[in-house]
Design an enzyme around this catalytic site. Structure first.
Site, PDB file in Angstrom:
ATOM      1  N   GLU A 376       0.849  -1.198   0.000  1.00 26.15           N
ATOM      2  CA  GLU A 376       0.000   0.000   0.000  1.00 26.15           C
ATOM      3  C   GLU A 376       0.878   1.239   0.000  1.00 26.15           C
ATOM      4  O   GLU A 376       1.820   1.341   0.785  1.00 26.15           O
ATOM      5  CB  GLU A 376      -0.908   0.075   1.238  1.00 26.15           C
ATOM      6  CG  GLU A 376      -2.110  -0.824   1.237  1.00 26.15           C
ATOM      7  CD  GLU A 376      -3.007  -0.581   2.463  1.00 26.15           C
ATOM      8  OE1 GLU A 376      -2.957   0.535   3.022  1.00 26.15           O
ATOM      9  OE2 GLU A 376      -3.727  -1.511   2.854  1.00 26.15           O
ATOM     10  N   GLU A 430     -13.705   5.692  -2.009  1.00 22.84           N
ATOM     11  CA  GLU A 430     -14.690   4.840  -1.333  1.00 22.84           C
ATOM     12  C   GLU A 430     -15.499   5.696  -0.352  1.00 22.84           C
ATOM     13  O   GLU A 430     -14.986   6.120   0.677  1.00 22.84           O
ATOM     14  CB  GLU A 430     -13.972   3.694  -0.618  1.00 22.84           C
ATOM     15  CG  GLU A 430     -13.203   2.791  -1.585  1.00 22.84           C
ATOM     16  CD  GLU A 430     -12.301   1.810  -0.870  1.00 22.84           C
ATOM     17  OE1 GLU A 430     -12.833   0.943  -0.138  1.00 22.84           O
ATOM     18  OE2 GLU A 430     -11.064   1.921  -1.015  1.00 22.84           O
ATOM     19  N   LYS A 433     -15.999   4.933   3.757  1.00 21.59           N
ATOM     20  CA  LYS A 433     -14.900   4.811   4.714  1.00 21.59           C
ATOM     21  C   LYS A 433     -15.050   5.899   5.756  1.00 21.59           C
ATOM     22  O   LYS A 433     -15.412   7.038   5.449  1.00 21.59           O
ATOM     23  CB  LYS A 433     -13.551   4.944   4.003  1.00 21.59           C
ATOM     24  CG  LYS A 433     -13.281   3.835   2.995  1.00 21.59           C
ATOM     25  CD  LYS A 433     -11.825   3.741   2.634  1.00 21.59           C
ATOM     26  CE  LYS A 433     -11.040   3.141   3.784  1.00 21.59           C
ATOM     27  NZ  LYS A 433      -9.652   2.848   3.418  1.00 21.59           N
ATOM     28  N   GLU A 439      -9.549   9.917   3.780  1.00 26.49           N
ATOM     29  CA  GLU A 439      -9.791   8.474   3.729  1.00 26.49           C
ATOM     30  C   GLU A 439     -10.702   8.094   2.571  1.00 26.49           C
ATOM     31  O   GLU A 439     -10.611   6.982   2.047  1.00 26.49           O
ATOM     32  CB  GLU A 439     -10.401   7.992   5.046  1.00 26.49           C
ATOM     33  CG  GLU A 439      -9.398   7.740   6.137  1.00 26.49           C
ATOM     34  CD  GLU A 439      -8.451   6.611   5.796  1.00 26.49           C
ATOM     35  OE1 GLU A 439      -8.922   5.543   5.375  1.00 26.49           O
ATOM     36  OE2 GLU A 439      -7.238   6.802   5.935  1.00 26.49           O
TER      37      GLU A 439
END
Length: 594
Positions: A376, A430, A433, A439
């Site tokens: 990541e 997303e 989240k 985020e």
């Protein structure tokens, strides 16, 4: 067809004849600190013969003008002692010799037309198009904490159309694995943190899990690795002691299905697993984790031929220390660099410094042979007002320049020959989240499959890629934050750094800890740890009381809150502990979130 034949066009030779006087580069190939590669090419006939040596990513190219070939066109370029992002991906230093007849032979040379100056000159040219660069690999994390994402079938088409041939998922969803079947996309699946206990306790559970989630799809779905857990050391569920037994049982299950030679088993760690990460040469794992976890895990990785998975986020270190860390240093742009006082190596980006801290930690335990895969890394395109650096421009620069570095064979100062595999975080924004705005904005694509910003993912795409910084400072956010209804459940290891939903807690320094230990921990928190230490600088709101315990408490708490109050993030080698009442040091207010 010879891979260099397209360079022998009359127009290109004419350009070369015109530019040959420009490309003087009095530089000794033997002095170049780089990986030398042979050049293979010959044409028979009577020509001036040039011998050549090629190398990838010079650490210190000569500060003189030279010419190079790119897109079948000659260019001249004046370099600096630094390694500019626009530097050709692979260079050859070419020397001319006398004119002689050359017959086809296995030892071959690159032939160029005669020039009255060619016998005494050397010049550089790019092999970016003529030869495939032996670089690393780019993949992407496919997270699905959202209610507006396209179907798995459409996602696979999106991956293929963008040349992304590696993907990492955070579960083993059947729809996703079926959609990936029959493609050339390599897949890393995840055994969630919640299942570590069962996998560690029972081999039969591990066998059933592998049978249901791996063997049922492989090889039509090219599963190449299993991530056992995710950032387990920071998991509030305290699953650390189950990690290595679970990894061993999953591997034994792969043996049952004769898949152990095709599928690797590892576990992603965060930089919080390091007890020291600055300077990079002093990198070391947290002492309390070495004997019970890292020694057996690294031994397992070595014995099975696997690699260590690592999650790194230079964004968080920059965000909290923007007054100390150069944005150019964080974004792989040209900068003066930072010298590691421990080994004298100069670092030109924060990513390399963080990765080399992990390599140093491996070396300290004598596991130099264990490789690293970056599972990541990324940069958000939008953030809250206090999330400094979160913008579309910065996200595009970080990810685009990282892709270029990895695909063109860019190792690290400590491991210059390391061809890293890197998974960008993440494929989509997303919307469900929880945590700060960033985020929900790490995605490369919007849910409607539009690119958030345009960067390449392949060597071919790099040909037309240029990082173009704006002339004016970019805002910390690209647009106002979009209100959402955040999920309130705690993190389940689905990637990213999220805030805890527990009641307010703070991390403070242990006043009984040794001063030397507190100082080391404070230095880490304010440095590589990414804590916001600006309020404890002279004249700032939390400078008084000017004591080591007070300053360390503020720094420790900042680190703890930025790590979402995760288990293990308030330890600092035993120099800190969690409290449930707000600390009181003068008029200083301790934050409970960022």
């Amino acid at each position: 067809m010879d891979p260099f034949s397209h360079l022998s066009t009359p127009s290109l030779f004419s350009q070369l004849a015109m530019h040959i006087g420009i490309g003087v580069a009095k530089h000794d190939v033997g002095a170049v600190q780089a990986r030398l590669l042979p050049l293979s090419f010959i044409v028979g006939g009577s020509h001036p013969v040039l011998s050549a040596s090629c190398y990838s990513k010079p650490h210190n190219p000569p500060p003189s003008p030279f010419i190079y070939i790119n897109n079948n066109t000659l260019h001249s370029l004046y370099t600096t002692p630094l390694y500019p992002p626009t530097f050709p991906t692979k260079l050859c230093l070419v020397f001319t010799t006398k004119t002689e007849h050359v017959a086809p032979h296995s030892s071959r040379h690159f032939l160029l037309p005669h020039s009255p100056h060619s016998h005494r000159q050397a010049f550089f040219f790019s092999l970016a198009e003529a030869e495939q660069v032996n670089g690393g690999s780019i993949g992407v994390n496919y997270g699905r904490i959202a209610n507006n994402l396209p179907s798995a079938v459409k996602v696979v088409q999106l991956l293929k159309s963008n040349g992304l041939n590696r993907v990492k998922v955070y579960d083993t969803d059947p729809a996703v694995l079926h959609a990936l079947s029959g493609t050339d996309i390599k897949v890393t699946v995840d055994l969630p943190n919640q299942q570590l206990f069962a996998a560690a306790r029972s081999l039969s559970f591990a066998v059933a899990w592998v049978n249901r989630n791996v063997a049922a799809y492989h090889p039509h779905t090219q599963i190449e690795a299993i991530a056992v857990g995710n950032e387990v050391f920071a998991d509030p569920g305290n699953t650390t002691k189950f990690l290595v037994p679970a990894m061993k049982n999953i591997h034994q299950a792969l043996i049952r299905f004769n898949l152990h030679n095709q599928i690797k088993v590892s576990s992603p760690i965060a930089l919080a697993a390091l007890g020291n990460s600055y300077p990079s040469s002093a990198g070391s794992f947290r002492p309390e984790l070495i004997e019970p976890v890292f020694e057996p895990m690294l031994r397992f990785l070595r014995e099975t031929g696997s690699y260590l998975m690592v999650n790194v986020y230079p964004f968080f270190a920059y965000e909290s220390n923007a007054d100390v860390i150069s944005l150019d240093y964080a974004l792989f742009r040209q900068n003066a660099g930072v010298v590691d006082p421990g080994n004298g190596l100069r670092y030109f980006n924060l990513f390399d410094a963080q990765i080399d801290a992990v390599f140093a930690a491996l070396s300290a335990l004598k596991y130099n042979d264990v490789e690293i895969v970056v599972t990541e890394t990324g940069w958000p395109s939008k953030g809250d007002n206090n999330e400094v650096g979160a913008s579309v421009e910065n996200a595009a620069a970080y990810n685009g320049n990282l892709v270029r570095k990895i695909l063109t064979g860019g190792g690290t100062p400590l491991r210059p020959k390391a061809d890293l595999t890197v998974y960008l975080f993440a494929l989509f924004n997303e919307n469900q989240k929880f945590g700060p705005t960033s985020e929900r904005n790490f995605g490369l694509f919007y849910p409607d499959e539009r690119k958030v910003y345009d960067i390449p993912f392949t060597t071919e795409g790099l040909k037309d890629y240029h990082d173009r910084p704006s002339t004016s400072p970019s805002p910390s956010t690209a647009a106002p934050a979009t209100p959402v209804n955040p999920v309130t459940a705690p993190s389940t290891g689905n990637g990213g750094v999220s805030k805890s939903s527990a009641a307010n807690t703070w991390c403070v320094a242990n006043p009984d800890a040794q001063k030397e230990k507190l100082q080391v921990a404070l230095d880490f928190a304010c440095g590589e740890g990414g804590a916001d230490c600006r309020p404890i600088q002279p004249g700032a709101t939390c400078y008084d009381p000017n004591t080591l315990v007070a300053h360390a408490s503020f720094a420790f708490n900042s680190y703890y809150q930025k790590k979402a109050r995760a288990g293990g993030s308030c330890y600092f080698g035993g120099s800190a502990y969690v409290v449930t009442q707000e600390p009181k040091y003068g008029n200083c207010e301790f934050p409970t979130g960022y």
